[in-house]
Scaffold this motif. Sequence first.
Motif, PDB file in Angstrom:
ATOM      1  N   VAL A  30      61.598  -9.809   5.443  1.00 20.89           N
ATOM      2  CA  VAL A  30      61.745  -8.665   4.547  1.00 20.89           C
ATOM      3  C   VAL A  30      61.545  -7.383   5.353  1.00 20.89           C
ATOM      4  O   VAL A  30      60.639  -7.298   6.187  1.00 20.89           O
ATOM      5  N   ILE A  31      62.375  -6.386   5.093  1.00 15.46           N
ATOM      6  CA  ILE A  31      62.197  -5.085   5.728  1.00 15.46           C
ATOM      7  C   ILE A  31      62.104  -4.017   4.650  1.00 15.46           C
ATOM      8  O   ILE A  31      62.881  -4.008   3.697  1.00 15.46           O
ATOM      9  N   ALA A  32      61.101  -3.156   4.787  1.00 20.76           N
ATOM     10  CA  ALA A  32      60.939  -2.013   3.884  1.00 20.76           C
ATOM     11  C   ALA A  32      60.890  -0.762   4.744  1.00 20.76           C
ATOM     12  O   ALA A  32      61.889  -0.097   4.952  1.00 20.76           O
ATOM     13  N   GLY A  33      59.704  -0.446   5.300  1.00 23.23           N
ATOM     14  CA  GLY A  33      59.611   0.684   6.222  1.00 23.23           C
ATOM     15  C   GLY A  33      60.146   0.344   7.600  1.00 23.23           C
ATOM     16  O   GLY A  33      60.779   1.155   8.269  1.00 23.23           O
ATOM     17  N   GLY A  34      59.868  -0.876   8.064  1.00 23.78           N
ATOM     18  CA  GLY A  34      60.386  -1.329   9.347  1.00 23.78           C
ATOM     19  C   GLY A  34      59.671  -0.777  10.560  1.00 23.78           C
ATOM     20  O   GLY A  34      60.100  -0.999  11.697  1.00 23.78           O
ATOM     21  N   GLN A  35      58.550  -0.070  10.361  1.00 21.68           N
ATOM     22  CA  GLN A  35      57.871   0.573  11.486  1.00 21.68           C
ATOM     23  C   GLN A  35      57.190  -0.427  12.415  1.00 21.68           C
ATOM     24  O   GLN A  35      56.903  -0.104  13.567  1.00 21.68           O
ATOM     25  N   LEU A  57      65.504  -1.765  -4.210  1.00 21.86           N
ATOM     26  CA  LEU A  57      65.023  -2.401  -5.429  1.00 21.86           C
ATOM     27  C   LEU A  57      64.364  -1.352  -6.319  1.00 21.86           C
ATOM     28  O   LEU A  57      63.535  -0.567  -5.855  1.00 21.86           O
ATOM     29  N   PRO A  58      64.712  -1.324  -7.591  1.00 24.44           N
ATOM     30  CA  PRO A  58      64.094  -0.331  -8.485  1.00 24.44           C
ATOM     31  C   PRO A  58      62.644  -0.682  -8.805  1.00 24.44           C
ATOM     32  O   PRO A  58      62.242  -1.841  -8.766  1.00 24.44           O
ATOM     33  N   ASP A  59      61.858   0.341  -9.074  1.00 23.79           N
ATOM     34  CA  ASP A  59      60.512   0.188  -9.648  1.00 23.79           C
ATOM     35  C   ASP A  59      59.475  -0.391  -8.684  1.00 23.79           C
ATOM     36  O   ASP A  59      58.415  -0.836  -9.127  1.00 23.79           O
ATOM     37  N   LEU A  60      59.718  -0.383  -7.375  1.00 23.38           N
ATOM     38  CA  LEU A  60      58.706  -0.885  -6.450  1.00 23.38           C
ATOM     39  C   LEU A  60      58.108   0.238  -5.595  1.00 23.38           C
ATOM     40  O   LEU A  60      57.261  -0.030  -4.747  1.00 23.38           O
ATOM     41  N   GLY A  61      58.505   1.477  -5.848  1.00 23.54           N
ATOM     42  CA  GLY A  61      57.994   2.581  -5.043  1.00 23.54           C
ATOM     43  C   GLY A  61      56.873   3.350  -5.715  1.00 23.54           C
ATOM     44  O   GLY A  61      56.682   4.536  -5.451  1.00 23.54           O
ATOM     45  N   PHE A  62      56.081   2.666  -6.528  1.00 25.60           N
ATOM     46  CA  PHE A  62      55.075   3.357  -7.337  1.00 25.60           C
ATOM     47  C   PHE A  62      53.702   3.396  -6.669  1.00 25.60           C
ATOM     48  O   PHE A  62      53.361   2.558  -5.835  1.00 25.60           O
ATOM     49  N   VAL A  63      52.915   4.382  -7.065  1.00 24.94           N
ATOM     50  CA  VAL A  63      51.482   4.473  -6.751  1.00 24.94           C
ATOM     51  C   VAL A  63      50.824   4.871  -8.068  1.00 24.94           C
ATOM     52  O   VAL A  63      51.097   5.952  -8.593  1.00 24.94           O
ATOM     53  N   GLN A  64      49.975   4.025  -8.624  1.00 27.02           N
ATOM     54  CA  GLN A  64      49.404   4.320  -9.939  1.00 27.02           C
ATOM     55  C   GLN A  64      47.974   3.819 -10.049  1.00 27.02           C
ATOM     56  O   GLN A  64      47.598   2.831  -9.424  1.00 27.02           O
ATOM     57  N   VAL A  77      49.668  -0.194  -5.546  1.00 31.47           N
ATOM     58  CA  VAL A  77      50.709   0.379  -4.695  1.00 31.47           C
ATOM     59  C   VAL A  77      51.875  -0.597  -4.627  1.00 31.47           C
ATOM     60  O   VAL A  77      51.701  -1.769  -4.296  1.00 31.47           O
ATOM     61  N   GLY A  78      53.071  -0.113  -4.929  1.00 32.66           N
ATOM     62  CA  GLY A  78      54.260  -0.943  -4.903  1.00 32.66           C
ATOM     63  C   GLY A  78      54.777  -1.191  -3.501  1.00 32.66           C
ATOM     64  O   GLY A  78      54.443  -0.468  -2.547  1.00 32.66           O
ATOM     65  N   ALA A  79      55.645  -2.191  -3.368  1.00 33.96           N
ATOM     66  CA  ALA A  79      56.079  -2.668  -2.058  1.00 33.96           C
ATOM     67  C   ALA A  79      56.858  -1.638  -1.249  1.00 33.96           C
ATOM     68  O   ALA A  79      56.852  -1.691  -0.017  1.00 33.96           O
ATOM     69  N   THR A  80      57.539  -0.702  -1.897  1.00 31.01           N
ATOM     70  CA  THR A  80      58.310   0.283  -1.142  1.00 31.01           C
ATOM     71  C   THR A  80      57.669   1.664  -1.120  1.00 31.01           C
ATOM     72  O   THR A  80      58.272   2.617  -0.638  1.00 31.01           O
ATOM     73  N   ALA A  81      56.439   1.783  -1.622  1.00 28.52           N
ATOM     74  CA  ALA A  81      55.720   3.060  -1.541  1.00 28.52           C
ATOM     75  C   ALA A  81      55.313   3.326  -0.095  1.00 28.52           C
ATOM     76  O   ALA A  81      54.744   2.452   0.567  1.00 28.52           O
ATOM     77  N   ARG A  82      55.613   4.494   0.396  1.00 28.07           N
ATOM     78  CA  ARG A  82      55.298   4.847   1.789  1.00 28.07           C
ATOM     79  C   ARG A  82      53.824   5.225   1.915  1.00 28.07           C
ATOM     80  O   ARG A  82      53.177   5.649   0.957  1.00 28.07           O
ATOM     81  N   HIS A  83      53.320   5.113   3.134  1.00 29.70           N
ATOM     82  CA  HIS A  83      51.953   5.570   3.395  1.00 29.70           C
ATOM     83  C   HIS A  83      51.778   7.007   2.907  1.00 29.70           C
ATOM     84  O   HIS A  83      50.746   7.350   2.318  1.00 29.70           O
ATOM     85  N   ALA A  84      52.775   7.842   3.164  1.00 32.35           N
ATOM     86  CA  ALA A  84      52.677   9.252   2.780  1.00 32.35           C
ATOM     87  C   ALA A  84      52.604   9.416   1.272  1.00 32.35           C
ATOM     88  O   ALA A  84      51.937  10.334   0.778  1.00 32.35           O
ATOM     89  N   ASP A  85      53.268   8.523   0.533  1.00 29.82           N
ATOM     90  CA  ASP A  85      53.192   8.598  -0.934  1.00 29.82           C
ATOM     91  C   ASP A  85      51.755   8.378  -1.411  1.00 29.82           C
ATOM     92  O   ASP A  85      51.276   9.067  -2.304  1.00 29.82           O
ATOM     93  N   VAL A  86      51.096   7.387  -0.810  1.00 30.60           N
ATOM     94  CA  VAL A  86      49.715   7.081  -1.193  1.00 30.60           C
ATOM     95  C   VAL A  86      48.787   8.196  -0.717  1.00 30.60           C
ATOM     96  O   VAL A  86      47.901   8.642  -1.453  1.00 30.60           O
TER      97      VAL A  86
END
Length: 313
Positions: A30-35, A57-64, A77-86
């Motif tokens: 699986v690749i998301a950020g890929g860093q 993918l929809p709805d996986l970029g959340f922080v709540q 924290v959702g699977a596609t939320a970036r470090h910067a989002d958090v």
Amino acid sequence: MKPPGFTYHRPQTVEEALDVLAEVGPEGKVIAGGQSLVPMMNMRLAAPQHLVDINHLPDLGFVQVEGQDDGRSGVRVGATARHADVERDHDAGRAVPLLQQALACVAHPTIRNRGTTVGSLVHADPAGELTAVLALLGGSVELRSTRGTRTVPATEFFVGLLESCVEPDELATSALFPVPVPRTGSSWVEVARRNGDYALCGVGALVTIDDDRRVRAARTAYVSVGPTPVVLDVTDELDAAPLHTADWATVGRWAAEQLTPGDDIHATAHYRKHLAAVLTERALREAAGRAERGESAESAEQIDGATRARRVS
């Protein structure tokens, strides 16, 4: 360098992604950020035959911030939320200050803009800050597959060097970072050769005090001292000491003796233990100071109420 050839998959739904993972099995990544993954592929340290891109993918970029069935609240924290989002999420920072304290030390802003928090956990690098944060907070990771959904606590999630318990057909969809109990201060400190480098040693601390300003509980977590994040309960070593007489230095030396780091090209085991002692003292002292000043986490209910008040005003 260039990566070896692979088949690229771009699923549009979580269900489609799970079907692809079930089909390709151990040959997929699986690749998301890929860093972390992309450099490993370029250096031929990883050679997946299938790459499953979950960025669409929809709805996986959340922080709540959310309440839990056990009465505790936490930051999910959702699977596609970036470090910067958090890092920039105001409510997440109020609920779990340790998250933002540690994220400020993760690589550089450019990396944090692309790297994902859940991806970092799955990568399970023992030098990664978020692994220790999840372990210290007693968090968990949600894994989904065509076989169903399971929630894995941090104590079972990290199983070895760069190895998590995620099965080849599973997708890590979110991670939960629980809010510490009231009157708990936190801190993250580390030493690296250069700003943004992996830490030679990093320490996170949680200190809980009572109404008399005595230490009620204290825990520390470490990176770069073993194949998985190390968590120590140092409560007994402090013996309910008042904050103004707590011997943080002695506790730091005791904690360092519990660790068994190895030698590598960056630092000797002896130096890492020295760093662990010094940084443990510093982290505990800072966490206790924040607890005393009232800089502790806020519950989901407090945050929700404050958010509603801001919206009304």
